[in-house]
Design a protein around this motif. Sequence first.
Motif, mmCIF file in Angstrom:
data_model
loop_
_atom_site.group_PDB
_atom_site.id
_atom_site.type_symbol
_atom_site.label_atom_id
_atom_site.label_comp_id
_atom_site.label_asym_id
_atom_site.label_seq_id
_atom_site.Cartn_x
_atom_site.Cartn_y
_atom_site.Cartn_z
ATOM 1 N N LEU A 139 0.829 -1.208 0.000
ATOM 2 C CA LEU A 139 0.000 0.000 0.000
ATOM 3 C C LEU A 139 0.866 1.262 0.000
ATOM 4 O O LEU A 139 0.545 2.250 -0.681
ATOM 5 C CB LEU A 139 -0.928 -0.007 1.217
ATOM 6 N N THR A 140 1.966 1.211 0.779
ATOM 7 C CA THR A 140 2.878 2.364 0.805
ATOM 8 C C THR A 140 3.491 2.594 -0.564
ATOM 9 O O THR A 140 3.561 3.733 -1.057
ATOM 10 C CB THR A 140 3.988 2.131 1.847
ATOM 11 N N SER B 273 0.946 3.970 -2.893
ATOM 12 C CA SER B 273 0.693 5.391 -2.612
ATOM 13 C C SER B 273 1.809 6.267 -3.167
ATOM 14 O O SER B 273 1.546 7.325 -3.769
ATOM 15 C CB SER B 273 0.571 5.604 -1.097
ATOM 16 N N VAL C 64 1.340 9.079 -5.956
ATOM 17 C CA VAL C 64 1.644 10.483 -5.637
ATOM 18 C C VAL C 64 2.758 11.026 -6.525
ATOM 19 O O VAL C 64 2.620 12.070 -7.175
ATOM 20 C CB VAL C 64 2.016 10.627 -4.147
ATOM 21 N N THR D 217 0.004 11.624 -9.651
ATOM 22 C CA THR D 217 -0.698 12.815 -9.157
ATOM 23 C C THR D 217 0.154 14.078 -9.247
ATOM 24 O O THR D 217 -0.289 15.111 -9.789
ATOM 25 C CB THR D 217 -1.137 12.588 -7.700
#
Length: 262
Positions: free
Chosen positions: A203-204, A207, A211, A215
């Motif tokens: 999950l890290t 993410s 990011v 993103t």
Amino acid sequence: MLNNAKVILKVALPLGILAILAAGLVLYSRATLSDLAAQTKQIVDVQATRLESVLNVRINVNEASIQARNILIETRENEMAQYQSRYGAAFKAVFENVDRLVALSDTEELKAANQTLRDTLTEFFAVMDRANLHGLKNENDTASKILLTEATVGRAKVRAITQPRIERLTAELRQARDDAEQAVSRASTLLVAAAAFGLLGALTLASLIVVFGITRPMGSLVAVLQRMAKGDTDAEIVEARRGDEIGAVGRAVEGIKAMVAQ
């Protein structure tokens, strides 16, 4: 390196890590279960059988002693025959269990100990047979004397051999049970911890990829477009150097920037 990777690969990376983690946990679980199965087989097939056999020896020695006393005090022939039959069944059960112990001997020391037990039982039943023979002839005084002296000594020898073994086997079974429980506990803890850390790591990573790989670059391109909308054509488009889909968008924005500048 990730700047040049396709978005689908970036998304697939944490999923791949999860898949590898799951496969590792499955393999570890199988190995742990195999070890537990082997340990359980050892407990059930060997140690428990040994303990059962030693206990059966003790039980049937006591049964033979009881039937010998019954033969001594009984005067009716039919009843004496029944007691003699029960005595014979106890005798047979004793040596069946001793033979099982000998067959389960996996060391020379254990084999010698079981042979000593067998020899002691042979001597004991030789005494019991003599007592029964006198009892069947109604020679009660002689039979009683044999039972109270030689047979009592023989039973004490059998008990002296079997009692420590019963205690040791019982302790070993308890220890084996505790070891199995600890192995299960360790495996469960490790599986839960590995799953938790693996999921957290995936999950890290996901993410960070979202990011820093999607993103933030997209936000930078949006900011450039907003500045261009205000007439600022000097903004540097760093994302255009990327080799992924965002880089393609960045190069398209560079084209728009060049057109606006003209």
